[in-house]
Design a protein around this motif. Structure first.
Motif, PDB file in Angstrom:
ATOM      1  N   THR A 136       0.766  -1.253  -0.023  1.00 39.24           N
ATOM      2  CA  THR A 136      -0.166   0.038  -0.019  1.00 39.24           C
ATOM      3  C   THR A 136       0.881   1.205   0.068  1.00 39.24           C
ATOM      4  OG1 THR A 136      -0.088   0.213   2.602  1.00 39.24           O
ATOM      5  CG2 THR A 136      -1.657  -1.449   1.456  1.00 39.24           C
ATOM      6  N   GLY A 137       2.033   1.179   0.338  1.00 40.02           N
ATOM      7  CA  GLY A 137       3.007   2.314   0.262  1.00 40.02           C
ATOM      8  C   GLY A 137       2.811   3.148   1.548  1.00 40.02           C
ATOM      9  N   LEU A 138       2.368   2.778   2.635  1.00 40.26           N
ATOM     10  CA  LEU A 138       2.136   3.436   3.749  1.00 40.26           C
ATOM     11  C   LEU A 138       3.695   3.725   4.318  1.00 40.26           C
ATOM     12  CD1 LEU A 138      -0.833   1.913   5.934  1.00 40.26           C
ATOM     13  CD2 LEU A 138      -0.711   4.348   4.891  1.00 40.26           C
ATOM     14  N   SER A 139       3.833   5.133   4.782  1.00 42.80           N
ATOM     15  CA  SER A 139       5.171   5.360   5.377  1.00 42.80           C
ATOM     16  C   SER A 139       5.317   4.520   6.719  1.00 42.80           C
ATOM     17  CB  SER A 139       5.182   6.680   5.808  1.00 42.80           C
ATOM     18  OG  SER A 139       4.384   7.207   6.698  1.00 42.80           O
ATOM     19  N   THR A 140       6.581   4.743   7.137  1.00 45.35           N
ATOM     20  CA  THR A 140       6.938   3.620   8.314  1.00 45.35           C
ATOM     21  C   THR A 140       6.122   4.548   9.515  1.00 45.35           C
ATOM     22  OG1 THR A 140       8.996   3.100   7.547  1.00 45.35           O
ATOM     23  CG2 THR A 140       8.733   2.996   9.911  1.00 45.35           C
ATOM     24  N   ALA A 141       6.053   5.922   9.464  1.00 42.20           N
ATOM     25  CA  ALA A 141       5.295   6.630  10.363  1.00 42.20           C
ATOM     26  C   ALA A 141       4.110   6.242  10.515  1.00 42.20           C
ATOM     27  CB  ALA A 141       5.604   8.122  10.272  1.00 42.20           C
ATOM     28  N   GLU A 142       3.425   6.296   9.367  1.00 49.51           N
ATOM     29  CA  GLU A 142       1.920   5.825   9.542  1.00 49.51           C
ATOM     30  C   GLU A 142       1.636   4.284  10.071  1.00 49.51           C
ATOM     31  OE1 GLU A 142       0.052   8.208   5.560  1.00 49.51           O
ATOM     32  OE2 GLU A 142       1.439   6.472   5.204  1.00 49.51           O
ATOM     33  N   ILE A 143       2.462   3.348   9.567  1.00 50.72           N
ATOM     34  CA  ILE A 143       2.092   1.968  10.221  1.00 50.72           C
ATOM     35  C   ILE A 143       2.607   2.185  11.704  1.00 50.72           C
ATOM     36  CG2 ILE A 143       2.991  -0.031   9.915  1.00 50.72           C
ATOM     37  CD1 ILE A 143       4.079   0.366   7.023  1.00 50.72           C
ATOM     38  N   ALA A 144       3.705   2.806  12.010  1.00 49.03           N
ATOM     39  CA  ALA A 144       3.844   2.922  13.493  1.00 49.03           C
ATOM     40  C   ALA A 144       2.504   3.322  14.376  1.00 49.03           C
ATOM     41  CB  ALA A 144       4.980   3.919  13.777  1.00 49.03           C
ATOM     42  N   ARG A 145       1.909   4.276  13.674  1.00 45.02           N
ATOM     43  CA  ARG A 145       0.900   4.895  14.623  1.00 45.02           C
ATOM     44  C   ARG A 145      -0.281   4.076  14.475  1.00 45.02           C
ATOM     45  NH1 ARG A 145       1.999   9.841  11.504  1.00 45.02           N
ATOM     46  NH2 ARG A 145       0.292   9.443  10.049  1.00 45.02           N
ATOM     47  N   ALA A 146      -0.585   3.217  13.391  1.00 46.56           N
ATOM     48  CA  ALA A 146      -1.518   2.067  13.339  1.00 46.56           C
ATOM     49  C   ALA A 146      -1.120   1.249  14.372  1.00 46.56           C
ATOM     50  CB  ALA A 146      -1.590   1.566  11.931  1.00 46.56           C
ATOM     51  N   PHE A 147      -0.008   0.752  14.755  1.00 43.05           N
ATOM     52  CA  PHE A 147       0.367  -0.043  15.600  1.00 43.05           C
ATOM     53  C   PHE A 147       0.542   0.505  17.192  1.00 43.05           C
ATOM     54  CE2 PHE A 147       1.106  -2.552  11.895  1.00 43.05           C
ATOM     55  CZ  PHE A 147       1.022  -3.738  12.479  1.00 43.05           C
ATOM     56  N   VAL A 186       3.037   2.167  18.144  1.00 46.97           N
ATOM     57  CA  VAL A 186       4.617   2.091  18.693  1.00 46.97           C
ATOM     58  C   VAL A 186       5.312   3.333  17.829  1.00 46.97           C
ATOM     59  CG1 VAL A 186       4.289  -0.494  18.813  1.00 46.97           C
ATOM     60  CG2 VAL A 186       4.945   0.669  16.672  1.00 46.97           C
ATOM     61  N   PRO A 187       6.307   3.532  18.640  1.00 47.01           N
ATOM     62  CA  PRO A 187       7.343   4.594  18.128  1.00 47.01           C
ATOM     63  C   PRO A 187       7.570   4.198  16.646  1.00 47.01           C
ATOM     64  CG  PRO A 187       7.860   4.194  20.477  1.00 47.01           C
ATOM     65  CD  PRO A 187       7.098   2.784  19.805  1.00 47.01           C
ATOM     66  N   GLU A 188       7.948   4.964  15.962  1.00 47.48           N
ATOM     67  CA  GLU A 188       8.376   5.277  14.427  1.00 47.48           C
ATOM     68  C   GLU A 188       9.640   4.256  14.459  1.00 47.48           C
ATOM     69  OE1 GLU A 188       9.718   7.704  10.623  1.00 47.48           O
ATOM     70  OE2 GLU A 188       8.566   8.754  12.274  1.00 47.48           O
ATOM     71  N   ALA A 189      10.735   4.455  15.331  1.00 52.14           N
ATOM     72  CA  ALA A 189      11.830   3.795  15.407  1.00 52.14           C
ATOM     73  C   ALA A 189      11.587   2.267  15.636  1.00 52.14           C
ATOM     74  CB  ALA A 189      12.825   4.482  16.401  1.00 52.14           C
ATOM     75  N   THR A 190      10.761   1.902  16.345  1.00 55.41           N
ATOM     76  CA  THR A 190      10.300   0.622  16.677  1.00 55.41           C
ATOM     77  C   THR A 190       9.951  -0.064  15.370  1.00 55.41           C
ATOM     78  OG1 THR A 190      10.027   1.299  18.997  1.00 55.41           O
ATOM     79  CG2 THR A 190       8.994  -0.927  18.263  1.00 55.41           C
ATOM     80  N   MET A 191       9.113   0.743  14.664  1.00 57.89           N
ATOM     81  CA  MET A 191       8.404  -0.071  13.445  1.00 57.89           C
ATOM     82  C   MET A 191       9.444  -0.143  12.375  1.00 57.89           C
ATOM     83  SD  MET A 191       5.984  -1.155  11.910  1.00 57.89           S
ATOM     84  CE  MET A 191       4.765  -1.356  13.354  1.00 57.89           C
ATOM     85  N   ALA A 192      10.369   0.883  12.367  1.00 58.12           N
ATOM     86  CA  ALA A 192      11.707   0.855  11.259  1.00 58.12           C
ATOM     87  C   ALA A 192      12.542  -0.455  11.557  1.00 58.12           C
ATOM     88  CB  ALA A 192      12.217   1.999  11.373  1.00 58.12           C
ATOM     89  N   LYS A 193      12.671  -0.690  12.858  1.00 54.97           N
ATOM     90  CA  LYS A 193      13.469  -2.061  13.010  1.00 54.97           C
ATOM     91  C   LYS A 193      12.735  -3.134  12.848  1.00 54.97           C
ATOM     92  CE  LYS A 193      16.084   0.269  17.131  1.00 54.97           C
ATOM     93  NZ  LYS A 193      16.302   0.413  18.441  1.00 54.97           N
TER      94      LYS A 193
END
Length: 415
Positions: A131-142, A144-151
């Motif tokens: 879907t092309g959601l950004s890491t920040a958008e996915i982090a908000r959905a979960f 969790v912090p963006e850094a956590t989702m990036a890892k």
């Protein structure tokens, strides 16, 4: 541009991953292609076939990057052959093979949803790549912090590479054990679109459309899997109500207050057909039951005509099947509508005692609604305050705060 992004991101990313085997490279080249489109299309005009234009630019970017390393010479040749085969008569836009698109995306779905990955990683990777959601958008959905989702995303990609997880649709004998995981991911993607977890918009139609498109492909690939049809039916029933769920200001409109004339009868008809096909297999599952519940709402010409006792029974079957506290919360709502808010409140007390839904805003929101219907305005106000503090989107907070003001006003009048 937003529509083109929604329609083409997953296709382009899937094709590049298939050709290069490099997830990060595929995403970067897809991003480059869209960035070039943003710069050039306003000046030069949108191409006749924007998807083909984007695929060409993304593939050329991949070739340029791969040429820097002899390790990837074979991949460069594959990409060049693919580009030559798909180049149109004008020499500038490839003749994209739309018939191959679904299989590419399905390969990507099954790879993202491999059982070797944790469920949260599967969902996150599907959202990122398809879907092309950004890491920040996915982090908000979960939440969790963006850094956590990036890892988390990086670990998932590394695991796919290190474990040599194949980029393919599994063979027929492996499908039964893999399908539930894929269905769960598509269900979660749709839910994030249908009722966003954060932001100023309640509905993300792009995610809903992506999930429906992928569910349609999956149902076609697996004609003997009733749960695939059940999930597709559920999505179509839910999507049929999208335009009625918010007003012109983007505010939430409850199910009982929605203008049912705005429900999409074409989608309801399609959903009904898929559900009938699924139920004919006599292998009931959670998505078929949820679709049957949605079908009850769709069949009611008015909110007052809703068959709440049947919905409550279906939720009971579903709760017994899944053990989900969220399903039990929904059952409480159905019981309250069928037997009165006091009956629903009794179910809520058991849920609250289990503490399984701590921090879930719909738990205090539901309690507040029951208390409001019982005329216990002071307690309802406290519950609305709690729910509004936990709500993730602007429309939900505005709705809860409006109800809060309503019960406070009623309390003052009675005082």
């Amino acid at each position: 541009m937003a529509d083109v992004f929604r329609q083409e991101w997953g296709r382009i990313t899937a094709a590049l991953i298939h050709q290069t085997g490099d997830w990060d490279l595929a995403e970067e080249c897809a991003q480059d292609a869209f960035a070039q489109a943003l710069r050039r299309w306003p000046r030069d005009g949108v191409p006749n076939r924007p998807g083909a234009w984007l695929m060409t630019v993304a593939r050329n970017a991949a070739i340029d990057r791969l040429r820097r390393s002899s390790t990837y010479r074979a991949k460069v040749e594959e990409l060049a052959v693919m580009e030559t085969r798909e180049t149109g008569t004008d020499g500038r836009e490839p003749d994209a093979d739309d018939g191959a698109v679904p299989d590419e995306r399905l390969r990507l779905i099954f790879t993202c949803c491999h059982p070797a990955l944790a469920m949260e990683a599967r969902v996150a990777l599907t959202l990122r790549t398809l879907t092309g959601l950004s890491t920040a958008e996915i982090a908000r959905a979960f939440l969790v912090p963006e850094a956590t989702m990036a890892k988390r995303l990086t670990r998932a990609k590394h695991k796919i590479a290190n474990a040599r997880i194949p980029y393919r649709v599994p063979p027929a004998d492996a499908l039964p054990e893999r399908v539930p995981g894929v269905l769960a991911v598509l269900y979660l993607v749709f839910n994030e679109g249908y009722s966003a977890s954060a932001g100023e918009n309640l509905i993300r139609r792009d995610l809903c459309d992506q999930a429906v498109a992928l569910a349609q492909v999956l149902a076609e690939l697996l004609p003997g899997e009733p749960e695939a049809k059940g999930l597709l039916a559920l999505m179509l029933y839910q999507r049929s109500r999208q335009t009625a769920r918010v007003n012109d200001r983007g505010d939430l409109v409850t199910l009982e207050e929605q203008d049912r004339g705005r429900w999409d009868q074409v989608q309801i008809g399609l959903a009904r057909g898929h559900l009938e096909e699924a139920l004919a297999a006599r292998r009931p599952g959670q998505y078929q039951l949820q679709a049957a519940i949605a079908g009850c709402h769709a069949a009611a010409p008015t909110a007052q005509a809703t068959d709440w006792p049947r919905i409550a029974r279906l939720y009971q079957y579903l709760a017994d099947m899944t053990g989900s506290p969220v399903i039990e919360l929904n059952r409480a709502v159905a019981v309250a509508m069928a037997d009165g808010p006091a009956a629903g409140l009794a179910i809520l007390r058991r849920l609250e005692a289990d503490d399984a839904l701590a921090g879930y805003y719909l738990l205090p929101a539901t309690r507040a609604d029951f208390l409001r219907r019982l005329g216990r305005n002071e307690e309802a106000a406290s519950a609305y305050e709690e729910a509004a503090a936990l709500a993730g989107t602007g429309p939900e907070r505005r709705f809860l705060n409006a109800r809060l003001a309503e019960v406070r006003s009623q309390g003052q009048q009675r005082g």
